[in-house]
Scaffold this motif. Structure first.
Motif, PDB file in Angstrom:
ATOM      1  N   GLU A 119      -6.149   5.942   2.300  1.00 46.06           N
ATOM      2  CA  GLU A 119      -4.930   5.437   2.938  1.00 46.06           C
ATOM      3  C   GLU A 119      -4.970   5.634   4.447  1.00 46.06           C
ATOM      4  OE1 GLU A 119      -1.228   6.004  -0.131  1.00 46.06           O
ATOM      5  OE2 GLU A 119      -2.085   7.824   0.709  1.00 46.06           O
ATOM      6  N   SER A 123      -5.365   2.900   7.391  1.00 44.59           N
ATOM      7  CA  SER A 123      -4.204   2.794   8.286  1.00 44.59           C
ATOM      8  C   SER A 123      -4.635   2.838   9.744  1.00 44.59           C
ATOM      9  CB  SER A 123      -3.213   3.931   7.986  1.00 44.59           C
ATOM     10  OG  SER A 123      -2.061   3.820   8.784  1.00 44.59           O
ATOM     11  N   PRO A 140       0.324   0.992   5.151  1.00 45.86           N
ATOM     12  CA  PRO A 140      -0.089  -0.024   4.176  1.00 45.86           C
ATOM     13  C   PRO A 140       0.282  -1.442   4.568  1.00 45.86           C
ATOM     14  CG  PRO A 140       0.783   1.885   3.044  1.00 45.86           C
ATOM     15  CD  PRO A 140       1.038   2.112   4.498  1.00 45.86           C
ATOM     16  N   MET A 144      -2.571  -4.231   4.416  1.00 44.61           N
ATOM     17  CA  MET A 144      -2.369  -5.329   3.466  1.00 44.61           C
ATOM     18  C   MET A 144      -2.308  -6.670   4.199  1.00 44.61           C
ATOM     19  SD  MET A 144       0.454  -3.714   0.862  1.00 44.61           S
ATOM     20  CE  MET A 144       0.074  -2.268  -0.147  1.00 44.61           C
ATOM     21  N   PHE A 157       5.552  -4.789  -0.545  1.00 43.61           N
ATOM     22  CA  PHE A 157       5.337  -3.346  -0.478  1.00 43.61           C
ATOM     23  C   PHE A 157       6.347  -2.690   0.456  1.00 43.61           C
ATOM     24  CE2 PHE A 157       3.836   0.234   1.982  1.00 43.61           C
ATOM     25  CZ  PHE A 157       3.408   1.114   1.012  1.00 43.61           C
ATOM     26  N   SER A 161       9.166   0.141  -0.211  1.00 44.17           N
ATOM     27  CA  SER A 161       8.988   1.416   0.481  1.00 44.17           C
ATOM     28  C   SER A 161      10.219   1.778   1.307  1.00 44.17           C
ATOM     29  CB  SER A 161       7.748   1.346   1.388  1.00 44.17           C
ATOM     30  OG  SER A 161       7.539   2.579   2.044  1.00 44.17           O
ATOM     31  N   GLY A 285       1.663   5.974   0.707  1.00 42.33           N
ATOM     32  CA  GLY A 285       1.344   5.406   2.015  1.00 42.33           C
ATOM     33  C   GLY A 285       2.152   5.940   3.185  1.00 42.33           C
ATOM     34  N   GLN A 380       7.556   2.131   9.663  1.00 40.10           N
ATOM     35  CA  GLN A 380       7.316   1.043   8.718  1.00 40.10           C
ATOM     36  C   GLN A 380       8.270  -0.125   8.957  1.00 40.10           C
ATOM     37  OE1 GLN A 380       6.206   1.637   4.659  1.00 40.10           O
ATOM     38  NE2 GLN A 380       6.048   3.846   4.875  1.00 40.10           N
ATOM     39  N   VAL A 424       5.697   0.824  -5.430  1.00 41.82           N
ATOM     40  CA  VAL A 424       4.873   1.034  -4.230  1.00 41.82           C
ATOM     41  C   VAL A 424       3.456   1.463  -4.615  1.00 41.82           C
ATOM     42  CG1 VAL A 424       4.540   2.666  -2.326  1.00 41.82           C
ATOM     43  CG2 VAL A 424       6.720   1.482  -2.579  1.00 41.82           C
ATOM     44  N   ASN A 428      -0.037  -0.354  -3.785  1.00 42.46           N
ATOM     45  CA  ASN A 428      -0.871   0.278  -2.763  1.00 42.46           C
ATOM     46  C   ASN A 428      -2.259   0.662  -3.263  1.00 42.46           C
ATOM     47  OD1 ASN A 428      -1.497   1.375  -0.225  1.00 42.46           O
ATOM     48  ND2 ASN A 428      -0.739   3.385  -0.817  1.00 42.46           N
ATOM     49  N   SER A 431      -4.647  -2.149  -3.684  1.00 43.64           N
ATOM     50  CA  SER A 431      -4.987  -2.696  -2.362  1.00 43.64           C
ATOM     51  C   SER A 431      -6.111  -1.905  -1.727  1.00 43.64           C
ATOM     52  CB  SER A 431      -3.753  -2.684  -1.456  1.00 43.64           C
ATOM     53  OG  SER A 431      -2.746  -3.538  -1.949  1.00 43.64           O
TER      54      SER A 431
END
Length: 465
Positions: A119, A123, A140, A144, A157, A161, A285, A380, A424, A428, A431
């Motif tokens: 992750e 990121s 994420p 993504m 997502f 989240s 994430g 986010q 989520v 995740n 992915s």
């Protein structure tokens, strides 16, 4: 509305059973293969270049001069993961699944290291400077959108989240209020203090958060570790019996003397793995978003190493010490609720002062989770909406949920948190597996050259030729 809530509750119960455990453990094993099992084979190298640099004042000063340092980023992430799950959650796992649940919690932690490394590495790989403020757009949503080139997946997502992050503040504030109320602290006073702290951190942004967590997290962790070691040390004569209960109970199930009649092996495995998941937040994430705010990162896998350290410290160190003191002291056999076992263990050795020390640690752990989650929500929301108004609206909702958690019973609302977290994880982890090609390349590049940036540059130049 009742029908909708009933449906969500039923789906949530199904998700957080076998499906989520299969996904996390299976996904963690796949990612372990992808990254070459570096959490085992390169563990010494990882610890040397993470924990080993904490007390290097020159190196830390150099990193801080660039902005948020990697160490500050990991303390902010630990502020989120080291929470009530490390105290009440471990007790609940042992109360429900017996001492053997601790072994399955360790197994969860080992595979979670691979998920967290993946992750954070992805990121950082796909992060971008925030054009409208400090820090980076990361997490994420970014890998993504830009790694998998799938905007619908990224937005789906992020919606789930943000939904869970808006409600989770109430989970932690409710835990604080519930634990302080019996010792005479008014819920209103708790609410005012917690809200004041959260708003102050929100207004200060990421820099204020890391300036708090890089002092608060080591201090609260050290206090808890010292107390736990004292309790374990006072019961060291039971070490052989306790270890036997852990390892035999993990594969046979084990009955308690008082309060419940016994547990099946499947129950021991399920609750051990589930509480491990709740403690380290693998697959959600959020910590990947926070880790990626570090400015002094030379390579994506470099911060990924800090994610391995974070998971090791949270699950293998803190959760283990909680489990040890509960099992060594024998309080798991009292039949008391799992949420109170840590407090009983403290009290069994430290007397009435132990009860208040445990309460103090739990309060600090919960507050650190709330302030770190608020910043994760901001980052986010900024990445997904690019709207300051939308971000501020979500932060206001977050504060309202904190107030609600302190003052009212919001158990029905918290079902949304579990529902959202389950969705989520289902979005995740697959992915990350789909990004395994890039993940494998970055992992081999960093560890194959032992973190030597010049060697990495030379390897890239040779590859281009």
């Amino acid at each position: 509305m009742e029908a909708i809530f009933g449906f969500i509750n039923a789906v949530t119960g199904w998700i957080w059973g076998i499906p989520i455990l299969v996904l996390l453990v299976g996904g963690g094993l796949i990612l372990t293969v992808v990254i070459g099992g570096i959490q085992f084979s390169r563990f010494g190298f990882i610890m040397k270049n993470t924990a080993g640099t904490m007390f290097d004042k020159e190196e830390q000063a150099r990193k801080k001069a660039l902005g948020v340092s990697p160490f500050q980023a990991v303390t902010a992430a630990l502020g989120s993961t080291i929470g009530t799950g490390n105290i009440a959650g471990v007790g609940a796992a042992i109360a429900t699944g017996g001492p053997g649940a601790l072994l399955w919690m360790w197994i969860c932690g080992l595979v979670a290291m691979a998920i967290k490394f993946s992750e954070v590495t992805m990121s950082v790989r796909y992060r971008q400077k925030n054009p409208k403020g400090e820090g980076y757009l990361a997490g994420p949503f970014m890998y993504m959108r830009d790694g998998l080139h799938c905007k619908p997946l990224a937005y789906c997502f992020t919606f789930m989240s943000l939904l869970t992050l808006c409600t989770i503040g109430g989970v932690h504030s409710g835990a604080i209020a519930d634990n302080l109320a019996p010792v005479g602290v008014s819920r209103i006073i708790t609410c005012v203090v917690v809200v004041a702290i959260v708003v102050a951190v929100m207004l200060g942004g990421m820099k204020r958060l890391v300036n708090i967590t890089d002092k608060m997290v080591p201090a609260m962790s050290a206090l808890y570790v010292v107390c736990a070691v004292i309790i374990v040390g006072a019961n060291i004569g039971r070490v052989g019996e306790a270890l036997r209960e852990i390892f035999i109970g993990a594969f046979t199930g084990q009955a308690a003397i008082g309060g419940f009649t016994g547990v099946a092996v499947a129950s021991t495995i399920r609750f051990g793995l589930a509480r491990g998941v709740f403690s380290n937040d693998a697959g959600l994430g959020l910590q990947a978003t926070i880790h990626a705010q570090a400015a002094g990162i030379d390579h994506p896998a470099q911060q990924g190493m800090w994610a391995v350290f974070e998971t090791f410290f949270d699950t293998i160190v803190i959760c283990s010490l909680t489990g040890f003191m509960i099992i060594f002291s024998g309080v798991w056999q009292t039949g008391e609720a799992g949420s109170t076992l840590s407090s009983l263990a403290f009290e069994s050795v430290l007397g009435s002062a132990g009860r208040y020390l445990c309460l103090f640690c739990l309060t600090l752990f919960a507050i650190s989770s709330i302030i770190s989650n608020s910043q994760g929500l901001r980052i986010q929301a900024t990445a997904a909406t690019n709207s300051r108004l939308a971000v501020n609206v979500l932060l206001v909702i977050f504060v309202i949920m904190i107030i609600g958690g302190c003052l009212t019973d919001m158990a029905s609302v918290f079902v949304l948190t579990d529902f959202g977290n389950g969705i989520v994880i289902f979005l995740n982890v697959p992915s990350l597996i789909l990004l395994s090609g890039e993940l494998r390349r970055l992992t081999r590049e960093w560890f194959g050259n032992n973190g030597d940036l010049k060697a990495i540059e030379a390897q890239r130049a040779a590859g281009e030729k």
